[in-house]
Motif scaffolding. Structure first.
Motif, PDB file in Angstrom:
ATOM      1  N   VAL A  46     -20.188 -11.831 -48.967  1.00 34.79           N
ATOM      2  CA  VAL A  46     -18.764 -12.169 -49.023  1.00 34.79           C
ATOM      3  C   VAL A  46     -17.993 -10.942 -48.546  1.00 34.79           C
ATOM      4  N   LEU A  47     -17.324 -11.094 -47.419  1.00 37.55           N
ATOM      5  CA  LEU A  47     -16.604  -9.944 -46.827  1.00 37.55           C
ATOM      6  C   LEU A  47     -15.192  -9.867 -47.405  1.00 37.55           C
ATOM      7  N   ALA A  48     -15.111  -9.575 -48.695  1.00 37.31           N
ATOM      8  CA  ALA A  48     -13.825  -9.381 -49.360  1.00 37.31           C
ATOM      9  C   ALA A  48     -13.549  -7.878 -49.416  1.00 37.31           C
ATOM     10  N   ASP A  49     -12.412  -7.498 -50.056  1.00 37.36           N
ATOM     11  CA  ASP A  49     -12.126  -6.056 -50.208  1.00 37.36           C
ATOM     12  C   ASP A  49     -13.347  -5.363 -50.830  1.00 37.36           C
ATOM     13  N   LYS A  50     -13.868  -6.003 -51.883  1.00 37.82           N
ATOM     14  CA  LYS A  50     -15.133  -5.528 -52.439  1.00 37.82           C
ATOM     15  C   LYS A  50     -16.227  -6.365 -51.790  1.00 37.82           C
ATOM     16  N   ILE A  78     -21.550  -2.574 -49.263  1.00 40.40           N
ATOM     17  CA  ILE A  78     -21.707  -3.565 -50.345  1.00 40.40           C
ATOM     18  C   ILE A  78     -21.360  -2.906 -51.685  1.00 40.40           C
ATOM     19  N   ALA A  79     -20.318  -3.473 -52.330  1.00 41.88           N
ATOM     20  CA  ALA A  79     -19.862  -2.907 -53.606  1.00 41.88           C
ATOM     21  C   ALA A  79     -20.492  -3.627 -54.784  1.00 41.88           C
ATOM     22  N   TYR A  80     -20.583  -4.955 -54.669  1.00 37.31           N
ATOM     23  CA  TYR A  80     -21.106  -5.743 -55.788  1.00 37.31           C
ATOM     24  C   TYR A  80     -22.306  -6.570 -55.320  1.00 37.31           C
ATOM     25  N   VAL A  81     -23.244  -6.753 -56.246  1.00 34.92           N
ATOM     26  CA  VAL A  81     -24.359  -7.681 -56.007  1.00 34.92           C
ATOM     27  C   VAL A  81     -24.390  -8.655 -57.182  1.00 34.92           C
ATOM     28  N   VAL A  82     -24.365  -9.952 -56.875  1.00 35.16           N
ATOM     29  CA  VAL A  82     -24.460 -10.974 -57.920  1.00 35.16           C
ATOM     30  C   VAL A  82     -25.872 -11.558 -57.889  1.00 35.16           C
ATOM     31  N   ALA A  83     -26.545 -11.510 -59.021  1.00 37.62           N
ATOM     32  CA  ALA A  83     -27.888 -12.122 -59.123  1.00 37.62           C
ATOM     33  C   ALA A  83     -27.748 -13.412 -59.941  1.00 37.62           C
ATOM     34  N   ASN A  84     -27.624 -14.535 -59.240  1.00 39.19           N
ATOM     35  CA  ASN A  84     -27.438 -15.815 -59.933  1.00 39.19           C
ATOM     36  C   ASN A  84     -28.677 -16.223 -60.728  1.00 39.19           C
ATOM     37  N   HIS A  85     -29.839 -15.732 -60.288  1.00 35.65           N
ATOM     38  CA  HIS A  85     -31.099 -16.215 -60.860  1.00 35.65           C
ATOM     39  C   HIS A  85     -32.131 -15.099 -60.731  1.00 35.65           C
ATOM     40  N   LEU A 137     -12.513  -9.618 -56.377  1.00 39.33           N
ATOM     41  CA  LEU A 137     -13.056  -8.819 -55.279  1.00 39.33           C
ATOM     42  C   LEU A 137     -11.901  -8.218 -54.479  1.00 39.33           C
ATOM     43  N   GLY A 138     -10.702  -8.153 -55.084  1.00 38.27           N
ATOM     44  CA  GLY A 138      -9.506  -7.693 -54.364  1.00 38.27           C
ATOM     45  C   GLY A 138      -8.792  -8.903 -53.801  1.00 38.27           C
ATOM     46  N   ASN A 139      -9.129  -9.269 -52.598  1.00 38.09           N
ATOM     47  CA  ASN A 139      -8.460 -10.407 -51.961  1.00 38.09           C
ATOM     48  C   ASN A 139      -9.230 -11.723 -52.134  1.00 38.09           C
ATOM     49  N   ALA A 140     -10.143 -11.783 -53.051  1.00 36.74           N
ATOM     50  CA  ALA A 140     -10.874 -13.024 -53.355  1.00 36.74           C
ATOM     51  C   ALA A 140     -11.388 -12.935 -54.787  1.00 36.74           C
ATOM     52  N   THR A 141     -11.727 -14.088 -55.348  1.00 34.47           N
ATOM     53  CA  THR A 141     -12.166 -14.112 -56.747  1.00 34.47           C
ATOM     54  C   THR A 141     -13.430 -14.941 -56.889  1.00 34.47           C
ATOM     55  N   LEU A 142     -14.378 -14.400 -57.634  1.00 37.38           N
ATOM     56  CA  LEU A 142     -15.578 -15.163 -57.957  1.00 37.38           C
ATOM     57  C   LEU A 142     -15.481 -15.653 -59.402  1.00 37.38           C
ATOM     58  N   SER A 143     -15.944 -16.891 -59.641  1.00 38.93           N
ATOM     59  CA  SER A 143     -16.069 -17.390 -61.021  1.00 38.93           C
ATOM     60  C   SER A 143     -17.517 -17.785 -61.243  1.00 38.93           C
ATOM     61  N   GLU A 162     -11.236 -19.033 -53.052  1.00 36.54           N
ATOM     62  CA  GLU A 162     -10.457 -18.957 -51.805  1.00 36.54           C
ATOM     63  C   GLU A 162     -11.098 -19.761 -50.676  1.00 36.54           C
ATOM     64  N   ASP A 163     -12.424 -19.861 -50.677  1.00 34.46           N
ATOM     65  CA  ASP A 163     -13.113 -20.602 -49.611  1.00 34.46           C
ATOM     66  C   ASP A 163     -13.650 -21.947 -50.109  1.00 34.46           C
ATOM     67  N   ARG A 164     -13.311 -22.282 -51.367  1.00 34.73           N
ATOM     68  CA  ARG A 164     -13.773 -23.547 -51.975  1.00 34.73           C
ATOM     69  C   ARG A 164     -15.280 -23.708 -51.756  1.00 34.73           C
ATOM     70  N   LEU A 165     -15.993 -22.634 -52.064  1.00 37.75           N
ATOM     71  CA  LEU A 165     -17.426 -22.576 -51.759  1.00 37.75           C
ATOM     72  C   LEU A 165     -18.223 -22.296 -53.033  1.00 37.75           C
ATOM     73  N   LEU A 166     -19.244 -23.111 -53.295  1.00 36.48           N
ATOM     74  CA  LEU A 166     -20.085 -22.948 -54.479  1.00 36.48           C
ATOM     75  C   LEU A 166     -21.448 -22.408 -54.061  1.00 36.48           C
ATOM     76  N   PHE A 167     -21.799 -21.230 -54.579  1.00 38.12           N
ATOM     77  CA  PHE A 167     -23.145 -20.685 -54.392  1.00 38.12           C
ATOM     78  C   PHE A 167     -23.986 -21.263 -55.532  1.00 38.12           C
ATOM     79  N   SER A 168     -24.796 -22.266 -55.216  1.00 39.49           N
ATOM     80  CA  SER A 168     -25.394 -23.087 -56.281  1.00 39.49           C
ATOM     81  C   SER A 168     -26.800 -22.662 -56.660  1.00 39.49           C
ATOM     82  N   ASN A 169     -27.305 -21.591 -56.030  1.00 42.91           N
ATOM     83  CA  ASN A 169     -28.670 -21.123 -56.286  1.00 42.91           C
ATOM     84  C   ASN A 169     -29.681 -22.260 -56.128  1.00 42.91           C
ATOM     85  N   ASP A 170     -30.642 -22.423 -57.062  1.00 42.73           N
ATOM     86  CA  ASP A 170     -31.703 -23.409 -56.837  1.00 42.73           C
ATOM     87  C   ASP A 170     -31.173 -24.847 -56.766  1.00 42.73           C
TER      88      ASP A 170
END
Ligand code: FEO
Length: 404
Positions: A46-50, A78-85, A137-143, A162-170
């Motif tokens: 995700v190419l956000a501020d962070k 890369i500032a943040y790494v999210v490990a969904n699983h 992430l500055g100019n974007a938000t993850l939930s 902001e991108d109406r996008l779901l990272f759904s993992n498995d």
């Protein structure tokens, strides 16, 4: 793998989100689940501020992921790494990401923090997030949305509003290696086949939780234009295609299909299976015959979707069932398909324990036995084959709803 590390490209999903995963063309076995078309491990940038990396890849594919990242941004940004699983097909490269890119934050569900600690000596803190938490992430938000048991207790999904996008993992994934990144570029019959195979072999035991998750996401009222899973194609043009199928596979209404699974030594149990299938078909239901010398346990699991009956046959070898039958029953018992009706059958020489052992497993699976096992000593005669044919008729009457 096997190429210069700078020769891979990212795939653009939106102006802000890129696929930076890996294609595993060689994968044919995923802890007992056999696939024909390999898989992908989807990581996203995700190419956000962070600048944020969502998931990683299986450990040997670290270089491939890094080169895809480098095709759009300096990886050190890369500032943040999210490990969904925490399962290793998505977290395997995390230790190297941490070691070489030194992100400010690594984020996982609270349960994921513990699982990652159990897997790796990361040598740094992982930030735990609760169900419903957000991260700017500055100019974007993850939930973050907790998705326990989809596929492990610590699994979560990540939503980019902001991108109406779901990272759904498995969830909403499939094992399908392809040079195409988007579902609309792949023939629908392949999506249907590989999607249902993945669902049956990975997610079937958690069907009720999938129904709950779909309900929960619906109630959140979030708009979803794109679903980006961790395996297989990205759902951009019509994400409802896979969501609707998940709803159907999870609800799993049985239909007029009887699956007849068997192994045989000298064709006697095979003759019985054929006679049962003839009886099913003659009474107007669908028979699917699966000889285990040709059908893999994953094929049988896939046929469990929508099965109204499961009939399992084995001759008796050394006081037990044949190994291939034991294998498939062990696998199915774990997947917990909700098949309402069934029966056991088989030939034997002198002791004949196998059908009773099969009945025991079917009973554990919650399958209602329609009659005591059909057994025959040595080779089935006309009378035994008539009994098998009649069993097929009984099964057909139940699965077509013509019997109470
Ligand atoms: Fe794709 Fe549960 O890992």
């Amino acid at each position: 793998m096997g190429r210069m590390s700078d020769s891979f490209s990212a795939a653009r999903i939106t102006d802000r989100v890129y696929w930076v995963g890996a294609i595993d063309w060689e994968l044919r076995d995923f802890h007992g689940y056999s696939m024909q078309r390999g898989s992908t491990y989807n990581a996203y940038l995700v190419l956000a501020d962070k600048v944020t990396l969502i998931d990683t890849v299986k450990a040997p594919f670290f270089d491939q992921m890094l080169s895809r990242i480098a095709s759009v941004v300096d990886p050190s940004r890369i500032a943040y790494v999210v490990a969904n699983h925490a399962e290793m097909d998505h977290s395997g490269a995390l230790p190297r990401v941490i070691e070489s890119l030194k992100p400010e934050k690594v984020i996982a569900s609270n349960a994921g923090v513990k699982t990652l600690a159990g897997h790796f000596r990361l040598g740094r803190e992982v930030t735990g997030v609760k169900d419903g938490a957000s991260l700017s992430l500055g100019n974007a938000t993850l939930s973050f949305v907790a998705a326990p048991m989809l596929h492990w207790p610590e699994s979560m999904l990540t939503y980019l509003a902001e991108d109406r996008l779901l990272f759904s993992n498995d969830a909403f994934g499939m094992h399908l290696a392809s040079s195409q990144r988007f579902a609309e570029e792949i023939p629908e019959w392949i999506l249907d086949y590989e999607g249902s195979r993945y669902f049956a072999n990975i997610l079937l035991p958690y069907s009720a939780l999938i129904t709950k998750l779909l309900d929960k996401v619906g109630k959140l009222g979030i708009a979803i234009d794109t679903i980006a899973p961790s395996h297989g194609p990205i759902w951009r043009k019509d994400p409802s295609w896979i969501v609707n199928r998940y709803a159907r596979w999870a609800a799993g209404p049985p239909r007029d299909k009887a699956v007849i699974v068997y192994d045989t030594m000298w064709h006697s149990t095979e003759l019985m299976a054929r006679a049962i299938a003839d009886g099913v078909a003659a009474a107007g239901a669908t028979a699917v015959v699966m000889p285990l010398k040709g059908s893999h346990r994953s094929d049988v699991a896939q046929e469990m979707l929508g099965a109204g009956a499961l009939l399992v046959g084995s001759p008796t070898l050394n006081n037990g069932m044949l190994p291939a039958v034991a294998d498939v029953l062990t696998y199915l018992k774990g997947l917990k398909p909700r098949v309402p009706f069934g029966a056991a059958f088989g030939s034997y020489g002198w002791s004949g324990e196998a059908p009773a052992q099969i009945e025991e497993v079917l009973d554990t699976m919650g399958v209602q036995l329609l009659r005591e096992a059909v057994k025959v000593r040595y080779v089935p005669d006309e009378e035994t084959l008539s009994q098998c044919f009649a069993l097929g008729g009984l099964v057909a009457a139940r699965v077509t709803g013509q019997a109470g």
